[in-house]
Structure formats: structure tokens, C-alpha cells
Design an enzyme around this catalytic site. Structure first.
Site, PDB file in Angstrom:
ATOM      1  CE  LYS A  81      44.053  42.194  39.875  1.00 36.78           C
ATOM      2  NZ  LYS A  81      44.906  42.103  41.024  1.00 36.78           N
ATOM      3  CB  SER A 156      42.293  43.117  43.483  1.00 35.94           C
ATOM      4  OG  SER A 156      43.466  43.279  43.140  1.00 35.94           O
ATOM      5  CB  SER A 180      45.977  42.011  45.265  1.00 37.53           C
ATOM      6  OG  SER A 180      45.298  43.087  45.623  1.00 37.53           O
TER       7      SER A 180
END
Length: 467
Positions: A81, A156, A180
């Protein structure tokens, strides 16, 4: 490349690599080709690094040839990420604010994965600063759901979930402040672990809310998830919240059944506090029946209403996130996307007394939950209340942030594991969440793998991605 190689699990790939039946270079090359062919539909990667990845794969292969196999992550392609630092690579947080933010050192988790012989493919789409998304007013488009690209893939850690479902890599890292990791795991039909708070170092990871942030592994199977957590877990004195607790063997309980285990069902979260989609309720009820029929002792347990956890967590998140972003918001508000700017500015009006009351409330909630969990081995509840909505449905996207049961366990810091639990009538993934006492991740993996083996939902992959 065959679909079989695209969806090869970490554990099986590791065995093939160790036995020299699969070359790290061959594996990496095949995945890079798949990404280049299909990612233009899904926007999983912010930066793909083929030359760096192939160089790492060659080094891994040379070490194996020299008899220096490092373990299951040796030669393994993975992705991060894009709020996680990798030396010499931009950490953008999917934001114009940090578009040219070159990292000067590796995050702790990046160090551990590199030391284990991993092969970094690149950096992945996220919601802007892990809070603002999916957004269409940023330099990079939001990731799409491989099960249906018109639908939300969760966030996310959106690129992490979407890339795993698309067969782009066998392992990725995400972060979880209010769900997330577990949200994209739910939306994309993959496995996501939010470990106990402090179990994995956050050093070198862009913070969202200091006291709620977690780092965790995202994979397609439970065994793979346990293997990846084994690599990244451990104390780091450079992270003030890092727990100085022994790291167990996360695979130790895999293969065991659930007979005699006490499983609490937090049903009121998804049938009374926030009423879930009927298909999701039936999926969870079916899972409870499966565990009971296999010999587990299942009982409904009652915690504080879900809305209380959500309110407490959102106050803390808003205050801490604004503290991180205040200077940029004052000087460069126009460089944020609309969704991130609005969500971050929610913290500007909070008073110190609001934050302190939420912190005290959090301690009360944590103690109440601990008292209930003292009488069970683990709990099961919902993660998302609904299958993935359309990515252009603003009302449904807004509801996604409160129609979930993930925030309670950021508030308490307990481990939460989300796994695939079937599909809606429209072919979108459904999920369930297992929750344990602090530092009981091996127990969650045990029960999750039992369910995984009994249902085999992991064998189904998105159509339209055949090579």
C-alpha cells in the site's frame, strides 16, 4: 500464463520455489506480464517497478542455487500500500500533496519483507492518506473491484484487495485504522488480518490516527496470511506503540478442528444495531450453524451497541488525523481531493474535551469487551453489512463507512480476521469476521482455516481475467 499460476498461493509457491520447481524469475515475470495486461482495467498499482522486481527475483534465485533459502517468503512477489516507505521510491499516499515524496529509508515492515527474500512488485492504490476515497479528483484513479469493475473494491487498502482478487500477486500489506484491511477483504473476497494493536511496527508508515493505526497482511488464503504475519510481526523499539510480546508460530494451530471451542456470536451488531443485507445475515447464520455442527459451543453474546464503538472511534480518528494534517490543510488545502479534505477537516472543530472524553470512553469499552471475551475463545460477527456497492453511488459509498462492524476492534485493539464467506445473488463477495483476545491470532487462523476448508469459497475467482 495459466490462471493456476496467477492464483497460486504463497505457501504452495514457496514449496515449489524451495524445490526448484518454480523459478522466482519465472514467477515474477509471469505476474508482471499479467499486471501489464489487466491492470489498465483496475488501477491497482500507483507505481509498478518491473526492473527492480526482476533484479530482486534474480538475487533470490541465485541464493537458492547457492543453498541459502531464507524461508517461505524467499523469492515471493508482493506489493505494498502506498503509505508504506520503500527507500528510493516515492510514498505518495495517493495524494497530490506527496506526489514527489521520495522515501529516505525503508519502513520496518519493508525491511522485514526484504530480509525474508521478498520481491517487491510496486506500490498500490489507496484512498488518499488512507481516508479520502474512492476519489476521482486525484492524480491517480481509484482502484476497481475485479468481481465487477463498476463496483467499489473497499478501502482504504483498495489496491491490495483488488490486486489479490485479480491474481496480480499472492501477498500484500494494508493498514487498518477503522477497518481499512478488512473492508477490501470483504469487498474483494480475500483474507485480511488486522493484528493486535502493537503486534506489527508502524515505523515508516504514513500515520492516519496514531492510537488506532494497525499494519497487517492481506492474502487469498488463511495459511498464506499466517506465513506473512510471521515475517512482519515483532517488537520494534522505534515504534512507541510496539508491543514487546513473544512472536508465536502463527501456523501452529492450522489443520485443527473447532470441536469444543467457545465461539461467541455478536449477532446484534448486524441484526439490530445496523441491519445487514439479508444475504449477509444468512451467510453469517450459516457459518454459525457450521461451527456448531462441527462441535463448537456457539452462543450469542452482547456487547455495547455498535453505534457507541463507531462514535468513540470516529471522534478519536478525526482528532488525531487532523493533528497529522493540520499544517498541510492550512497551507495546501487545494492539493487534497474533496473527500479527504472534508473528512480531515471534521477534526478541526473538535475540542480537547471531546477527544479526552472519547479516550476515557474507549478505556471503558475496552474493559467491557474484555470481560465478555474472558468467557469465550473467540467471536464471530459481520465485517461489512452489504456486498460492494457501485463505485459511482455516492450515497451508498457514504453509508459504507458506518454500515460495518470493524471499528469496535480498532477501538479495543483486538485482532480481527476477515475471510470470504460466499457470494451474493449478483456474484459479489460476502464475508465474515473473527475476533480474538489480544495476541490470539493463531486461534483465529485455526478457526478461519477450518471454515475455509469446509466451504472452499477461495477456489472461486473473478471471470474475465483468464490468461
Amino acid at each position: 500464463m495459466s490462471e493456476e499460476l496467477a492464483y497460486l498461493g504463497l505457501a504452495e509457491a514457496a514449496e515449489r520455489i524451495r524445490a526448484k520447481k518454480l523459478s522466482p524469475v519465472e514467477y515474477t515475470t509471469a505476474l508482471l506480464a499479467r499486471i501489464e495486461r489487466h491492470d489498465p482495467q483496475f488501477y491497482v498499482f500507483i507505481s509498478l517497478m518491473p526492473e527492480r522486481a526482476l533484479a530482486a527475483a534474480r538475487r533470490a534465485e541465485d541464493k537458492i542455487s547457492a543453498g541459502r533459502w531464507r524461508g517461505p517468503f524467499h523469492g515471493m512477489p508482493y506489493a505494498l500500500k502506498d503509505i508504506i516507505d520503500v527507500e528510493g521510491v516515492a510514498t505518495t499516499a495517493h495524494s497530490r500533496v506527496l506526489a514527489n515524496n521520495g522515501a529516505r529509508s525503508n519502513a520496518a515492515v519493508a525491511e522485514r519483507l526484504e530480509a525474508a527474500g521478498g520481491v517487491l512488485l510496486g506500490k498500490l492504490s489507496t484512498h488518499e492518506f488512507a481516508i479520502g476515497g474512492p476519489s476521482f479528483d486525484l492524480p491517480w484513479p481509484p482502484a476497481r473491484n475485479p468481481w465487477n469493475r463498476d463496483h467499489f473494491c473497499g478501502g482504504s487498502s483498495s489496491g491490495s484487495g483488488a490486486g489479490l482478487a485479480a491474481g496480480f500477486f499472492p501477498a500484500a500489506l494494508g493498514t487498518d485504522t477503522g477497518g481499512s484491511i478488512r473492508n477490501p477483504a470483504s469487498m474483494c473476497g480475500i483474507t485480511g488480518m488486522k493484528p493486535t494493536y502493537g503486534r506489527v511496527s508502524r515505523r515508516g508508515v504514513m500515520p492516519l490516527a496514531f492510537s488506532l493505526d494497525h499494519i497487517g497482511p492481506m492474502t487469498r488464503t488463511v495459511r498464506d496470511n499466517a506465513l506473512m504475519l510471521q515475517v512482519i510481526a515483532g517488537h520494534d523499539p522505534a515504534d512507541p506503540a510496539s508491543a514487546n510480546e513473544p512472536v508465536p508460530n502463527y501456523s501452529a494451530m492450522l489443520g485443527q478442528d473447532v470441536k469444543g471451542l467457545r465461539i461467541g456470536i455478536i449477532r446484534h451488531f448486524y441484526t439490530r444495531d445496523v441491519v445487514a443485507d439479508p444475504e449477509q445475515v444468512e451467510t453469517l447464520d450459516a457459518a454459525a450453524r457450521l461451527f456448531a455442527e462441527a462441535g463448537a459451543v456457539t452462543t450469542e453474546i452482547t456487547l455495547t451497541p455498535l453505534q457507541d464503538f463507531s462514535a468513540c472511534g470516529q471522534i478519536i480518528l478525526a482528532a488525531e488525523a487532523y493533528a497529522v494534517h493540520e499544517q498541510w490543510l492550512r497551507k495546501r488545502p487545494q492539493d487534497y481531493g474533496m473527500r479527504a479534505r472534508e473528512r480531515l477537516l471534521a477534526g478541526a472543530g473538535l475540542r480537547a474535551v471531546d477527544y479526552l472524553r472519547a479516550v476515557r470512553w474507549r478505556l471503558q469499552l475496552r474493559d467491557q469487551v474484555a470481560a465478555v471475551f474472558a468467557d469465550i475463545d473467540l467471536a464471530m460477527t459481520a465485517s461489512s453489512m452489504d456486498p460492494a456497492c457501485r463505485i459511482d453511488d455516492d450515497a451508498a459509498l457514504a453509508a459504507n463507512y458506518w454500515r460495518q462492524a470493524r471499528m469496535p476492534f480498532n477501538v479495543t485493539g483486538q485482532p480481527g480476521l476477515v475471510i470470504p464467506a460466499g457470494f451474493s445473488k449478483d456474484g459479489l463477495p460476502l464475508s465474515l469476521q473473527l475476533v480474538g483476545r489480544p495476541f490470539t491470532e493463531p486461534m483465529l487462523y485455526r478457526v478461519a482455516q477450518f471454515y475455509e476448508n469446509a466451504t472452499r469459497w477461495i477456489e472461486r475467482h473473478p471471470v474475465g481475467l483468464m490468461d
